[in-house]
Design a protein around this motif. Structure first.
Motif, PDB file in Angstrom:
ATOM      1  N   GLU A 299     -14.144 -19.318  29.216  1.00  0.00           N
ATOM      2  CA  GLU A 299     -15.413 -19.925  28.836  1.00  0.00           C
ATOM      3  C   GLU A 299     -15.716 -20.904  29.614  1.00  0.00           C
ATOM      4  O   GLU A 299     -16.902 -21.193  30.049  1.00  0.00           O
ATOM      5  CB  GLU A 299     -15.411 -20.283  27.300  1.00  0.00           C
ATOM      6  N   GLY A 300     -14.619 -21.837  30.046  1.00  0.00           N
ATOM      7  CA  GLY A 300     -14.986 -23.025  30.859  1.00  0.00           C
ATOM      8  C   GLY A 300     -15.117 -22.736  32.395  1.00  0.00           C
ATOM      9  O   GLY A 300     -15.760 -23.335  32.966  1.00  0.00           O
ATOM     10  N   VAL A 301     -14.430 -21.591  32.711  1.00  0.00           N
ATOM     11  CA  VAL A 301     -14.473 -21.345  34.088  1.00  0.00           C
ATOM     12  C   VAL A 301     -15.695 -20.525  34.460  1.00  0.00           C
ATOM     13  O   VAL A 301     -16.084 -20.351  35.552  1.00  0.00           O
ATOM     14  CB  VAL A 301     -13.166 -20.363  34.405  1.00  0.00           C
ATOM     15  N   ARG A 302     -16.403 -19.824  33.586  1.00  0.00           N
ATOM     16  CA  ARG A 302     -17.607 -18.975  33.765  1.00  0.00           C
ATOM     17  C   ARG A 302     -18.516 -19.752  34.558  1.00  0.00           C
ATOM     18  O   ARG A 302     -19.318 -19.300  35.639  1.00  0.00           O
ATOM     19  CB  ARG A 302     -18.163 -18.421  32.376  1.00  0.00           C
ATOM     20  N   PRO A 303     -18.988 -21.093  34.275  1.00  0.00           N
ATOM     21  CA  PRO A 303     -20.020 -21.866  35.093  1.00  0.00           C
ATOM     22  C   PRO A 303     -19.314 -21.924  36.634  1.00  0.00           C
ATOM     23  O   PRO A 303     -20.167 -21.809  37.428  1.00  0.00           O
ATOM     24  CB  PRO A 303     -20.013 -23.305  34.625  1.00  0.00           C
ATOM     25  N   LEU A 304     -18.051 -22.023  36.840  1.00  0.00           N
ATOM     26  CA  LEU A 304     -17.552 -22.112  38.223  1.00  0.00           C
ATOM     27  C   LEU A 304     -17.764 -20.639  39.062  1.00  0.00           C
ATOM     28  O   LEU A 304     -18.182 -20.726  39.940  1.00  0.00           O
ATOM     29  CB  LEU A 304     -16.030 -22.297  38.357  1.00  0.00           C
ATOM     30  N   ASP A 305     -17.836 -19.753  38.385  1.00  0.00           N
ATOM     31  CA  ASP A 305     -18.013 -18.134  38.904  1.00  0.00           C
ATOM     32  C   ASP A 305     -19.374 -18.134  39.269  1.00  0.00           C
ATOM     33  O   ASP A 305     -19.801 -17.576  40.434  1.00  0.00           O
ATOM     34  CB  ASP A 305     -17.846 -16.951  37.869  1.00  0.00           C
ATOM     35  N   GLN A 306     -20.303 -18.983  38.577  1.00  0.00           N
ATOM     36  CA  GLN A 306     -21.661 -18.958  39.090  1.00  0.00           C
ATOM     37  C   GLN A 306     -21.952 -19.718  40.335  1.00  0.00           C
ATOM     38  O   GLN A 306     -22.897 -19.328  41.005  1.00  0.00           O
ATOM     39  CB  GLN A 306     -22.778 -19.488  37.894  1.00  0.00           C
ATOM     40  N   LEU A 307     -21.093 -20.613  40.528  1.00  0.00           N
ATOM     41  CA  LEU A 307     -21.311 -21.296  41.998  1.00  0.00           C
ATOM     42  C   LEU A 307     -21.045 -20.447  43.089  1.00  0.00           C
ATOM     43  O   LEU A 307     -21.653 -20.518  44.054  1.00  0.00           O
ATOM     44  CB  LEU A 307     -20.492 -22.573  41.828  1.00  0.00           C
ATOM     45  N   SER A 308     -20.172 -19.254  42.838  1.00  0.00           N
ATOM     46  CA  SER A 308     -19.838 -18.572  44.229  1.00  0.00           C
ATOM     47  C   SER A 308     -21.159 -17.732  44.357  1.00  0.00           C
ATOM     48  O   SER A 308     -21.004 -17.219  45.629  1.00  0.00           O
ATOM     49  CB  SER A 308     -18.711 -17.639  43.684  1.00  0.00           C
ATOM     50  N   THR A 309     -22.142 -17.406  43.535  1.00  0.00           N
ATOM     51  CA  THR A 309     -23.321 -16.697  43.859  1.00  0.00           C
ATOM     52  C   THR A 309     -24.461 -17.713  44.157  1.00  0.00           C
ATOM     53  O   THR A 309     -25.419 -17.192  44.529  1.00  0.00           O
ATOM     54  CB  THR A 309     -23.622 -15.892  42.487  1.00  0.00           C
ATOM     55  N   LEU A 310     -24.258 -18.845  44.331  1.00  0.00           N
ATOM     56  CA  LEU A 310     -25.076 -19.709  44.671  1.00  0.00           C
ATOM     57  C   LEU A 310     -25.848 -19.667  45.963  1.00  0.00           C
ATOM     58  O   LEU A 310     -26.951 -19.689  45.964  1.00  0.00           O
ATOM     59  CB  LEU A 310     -24.714 -21.317  44.295  1.00  0.00           C
ATOM     60  N   PRO A 311     -25.038 -19.272  46.886  1.00  0.00           N
ATOM     61  CA  PRO A 311     -25.784 -18.945  48.293  1.00  0.00           C
ATOM     62  C   PRO A 311     -26.694 -17.543  48.194  1.00  0.00           C
ATOM     63  O   PRO A 311     -27.855 -17.850  48.943  1.00  0.00           O
ATOM     64  CB  PRO A 311     -24.800 -18.589  49.229  1.00  0.00           C
ATOM     65  N   ASP A 312     -26.369 -16.710  47.351  1.00  0.00           N
ATOM     66  CA  ASP A 312     -27.211 -15.608  47.450  1.00  0.00           C
ATOM     67  C   ASP A 312     -28.571 -15.862  46.521  1.00  0.00           C
ATOM     68  O   ASP A 312     -29.593 -15.261  46.918  1.00  0.00           O
ATOM     69  CB  ASP A 312     -26.622 -14.563  46.562  1.00  0.00           C
TER      70      ASP A 312
END
Length: 96
Positions: free
Chosen positions: A63-76
């Motif tokens: 649950e805490g890692v999910r926001p970090l996954d969103q950072l990987s899609t930030l360039p898109d």
């Protein structure tokens, strides 16, 4: 025997030793993985604060890692903003 021949002989001996050791290592019995006991709750701790299982701890970590996954899609997500100014940025990079 030259230095190169000695090095090659050392590699050949090391490879042979590793080949002989591999079957012995794979024949060793596997020990089961044991998880540590969960700590007990401190006096006065709220009921939901103490995890009751390893799965619950894993769920909270994911649950805490999910926001970090969103950072990987930030360039898109930023591409529509970056695309109009990309030629200007490229020119500035070339001038530099």
């Amino acid at each position: 025997m030259t230095k190169t021949q000695r090095i090659l002989a050392a590699f050949a001996l090391a490879g042979a030793a590793a080949g002989l050791a591999a079957p012995a290592a794979s024949a060793a019995p596997l020990t089961p993985l044991t998880l540590p006991d969960l700590p007990s709750a401190a006096p006065g701790m709220p009921a939901g604060a103490q995890p009751t299982s390893v799965q619950e701890i894993g769920a909270k970590v994911s649950e805490g890692v999910r926001p970090l996954d969103q950072l990987s899609t930030l360039p898109d997500q930023l591409m529509p903003v970056i695309a109009p100014v990309q030629p200007v940025v490229d020119l500035l990079g070339a001038v530099q």
